[in-house]
Scaffold this active site. Structure first.
Site: not given
Ligand code: NAD
Length: 481
Positions: A176, A251, A285, A382
């Site tokens: 996704k 993650e 992240c 964050e």
């Molecule tokens: P997000 O949680 O808003 O979205 C991530 C993904 O989840 C997107 O594809 C989104 O469409 C999907 N999503 C949203 N709501 C959902 C639901 N209810 N059910 C299933 N999927 C859903 O995060 P973001 O804004 O895209 O990314 C930033 C965040 O990601 C930050 O908090 C960052 O720290 C974290 N991050 C972590 C890592 C790691 O490896 N630990 C790496 C990169 C980013």
């Protein structure tokens, strides 16, 4: 410069498919629309899951000797390398990140496939002695269908990070993509398509997270969820996954601290601050979002970091400046809101603190807060932007206590010339990875993942492969002994 297609599609069951609803993707550097992508529905998600299921159940990924998967993965790596320039341009335009960094993402993606190609034919079980009369062994089986939900900040490399070990282990995958930055993943999939994997082995859908992302979990059609993203989304996925006990890799976010001791090499420290908090506009992240500085050098370090921040070149990703835009107007507004609250709580803006008002696009000034105390929101949450909180400390003990006083635990860093102190701190810091004297040391070979709200499970390295298999034990009673 490569011309960018005006409309992009989803990849389901070996075919590129459109949908009646287009989703607009904007260029964060200009704030202008860049292209549209077919927005997947839950029906598309269901078709993708069914295609992956058929592929997984057909045994096409596992029937042949594992050497077949080695060949597929190496071929994918080759094809990704071939689209690096084109893909990097698309990624830099849709995401705002530097062109060089976008190129690095494709190269890193290729490296993940090469790395896990090297493991695909070495997923070996063990034989367990039970005394005469028994034979016992374990085998590692693929999970089946792996649903992988990808964030926007490093979509291409994060996707490859999970996809490569999943395929190496013989899983079929539904990805996704993130709504804000899905196009680079289409280029990645075009490359993967050319590697000739069985139909349905890899599917890519771009849909709204709350609808289509949630469906991947709630439909119960996936055998595993791999999620990289924010804490609230991770928690909502975990709640849904709990209903069916679907195994998950999480993650999530971070609030990672660097500990700068008085004996730290100043040049190395500043180079690490630069990449640690300003790379990718701080939307990482594992960003260095807290800098803990020993009081003897606090004033000097704050002054040097301010000078560094004020000297950064700022611009659109295609020009490879030091500081690029953040992903969206909403992200920019959120960053500014946290900065305003920091001021209200008594933190002092040493530089920055607000958006550039004279630039089109979503540009946040490189920001340094001084006199931050560990209780302030700016020290606890964050920000996901180019915003550094600098906190003073007196002793090693106090530094460890402040660093660990967080719900997160993704990475941490120690800057010192004293090896004993570095080792003591590495042991005591509550984080999945500790960097000594270089932020972001490590690589695709080193296990990565969190403690606490930063998540669980590990990606990268040999260890990650075991997130994509189930252990089965076979216990045999041997007659006649
Ligand atoms: P997000 O949680 O808003 O979205 C991530 C993904 O989840 C997107 O594809 C989104 O469409 C999907 N999503 C949203 N709501 C959902 C639901 N209810 N059910 C299933 N999927 C859903 O995060 P973001 O804004 O895209 O990314 C930033 C965040 O990601 C930050 O908090 C960052 O720290 C974290 N991050 C972590 C890592 C790691 O490896 N630990 C790496 C990169 C980013």
């Amino acid at each position: 410069m490569h011309p960018i297609a005006t409309h992009w599609l989803n990849f389901i069951d070996g075919e590129w498919v459109d949908s009646p609803v287009p989703l607009t993707v904007n260029n964060p550097g200009s704030g202008e629309p860049l292209a549209t992508i077919a927005q997947a529905s839950t029906a598309d998600a269901e078709r993708a899951l069914q295609a992956a299921r058929r592929c997984a159940d057909s045994g096409e990924l596992t029937r042949a000797r594992p050497a077949q998967r080695v060949t597929w993965l190496l071929r994918i790596a080759e094809e990704i390398r071939a689209v690096t320039e084109e893909g990097a341009w698309v990624l830099c335009q849709e995401n705002g990140k530097g062109l060089r960094d976008a190129r690095d993402e494709f190269v890193e993606a290729a490296r993940y496939f090469e790395y896990y190609a090297g493991m695909a034919d070495k997923i070996e079980g063990t034989s367990i002695p039970l005394g005469n009369g028994y034979m016992d062994f374990t085998v590692y089986e693929p999970m089946g269908v792996s649903a992988q939900i990808v964030p926007w900040n490093f979509p291409v490399s994060i996707c490859a990070r999970s996809l490569a070990p999943a395929l190496a282990a013989g899983n079929a995958v539904v990805i996704k993509s993130p709504e804000l930055s899905p196009l680079g993943l289409c280029v990645l999939l075009q490359a993967i398509e050319r590697a000739g994997l069985p139909r349905g082995a890899v599917n890519l859908i771009c849909g709204q997270g709350r609808e289509v992302g949630a469906y991947l979990v709630e439909s119960r059609m996936a055998d595993q969820i791999v999620f990289t993203g924010s804490v609230p989304t991770g928690q909502s996925i975990l709640r849904a996954a709990a209903a069916y006990a679907i195994p998950s890799v999480m993650e999530l976010g971070g609030k990672s601290a660097a500990l700068a001791f008085a004996d730290a090499d100043r040049e190395k420290l500043l180079a690490s601050v630069k990449s640690g908090i300003f790379f990718n506009a701080g939307q990482v992240c594992s960003a260095m979002s807290r800098l803990l500085v020993q009081r003897d050098i606090y004033e000097d370090v704050v002054a040097a970091v301010v000078e560094l921040a004020e000297g950064l070149s700022v611009g659109r990703g295609q020009d490879d400046p030091d500081l690029t835009p953040v992903i969206s107007a909403q992200q920019l507004a959120g960053i500014q809101a946290i900065c305003r609250q920091a001021v209200d709580e008594g933190a002092v803006v040493a530089t920055g603190g607000e958006a550039y008002s004279d630039r089109a696009g979503h540009f946040m000034r490189p920001t340094v807060f001084r006199d931050v105390t560990p209780q302030m929101r700016i020290a606890r949450e964050e920000v996901f932007g180019p915003v550094l909180a600098v906190i003073p400390f007196d002793s090693e003990e106090e530094a460890i206590a402040i660093a660990n006083d967080t719900d997160f635990g993704l990475v941490a860093g120690v800057f010192t010339r004293d090896i004993d102190r570095a080792m003591r701190c590495a042991r005591r810091l509550r984080a999945g990875q500790v960097f000594i004297n270089e932020w972001y040391a490590g690589g695709i070979e080193t296990p990565f993942g969190g403690v606490g709200l930063s998540g669980f499970g590990r990606e990268k390295g040999q260890e990650a492969l075991y997130s994509y298999v189930r252990t089965k034990n076979v216990a045999i009673r041997v007659a006649g002994e």
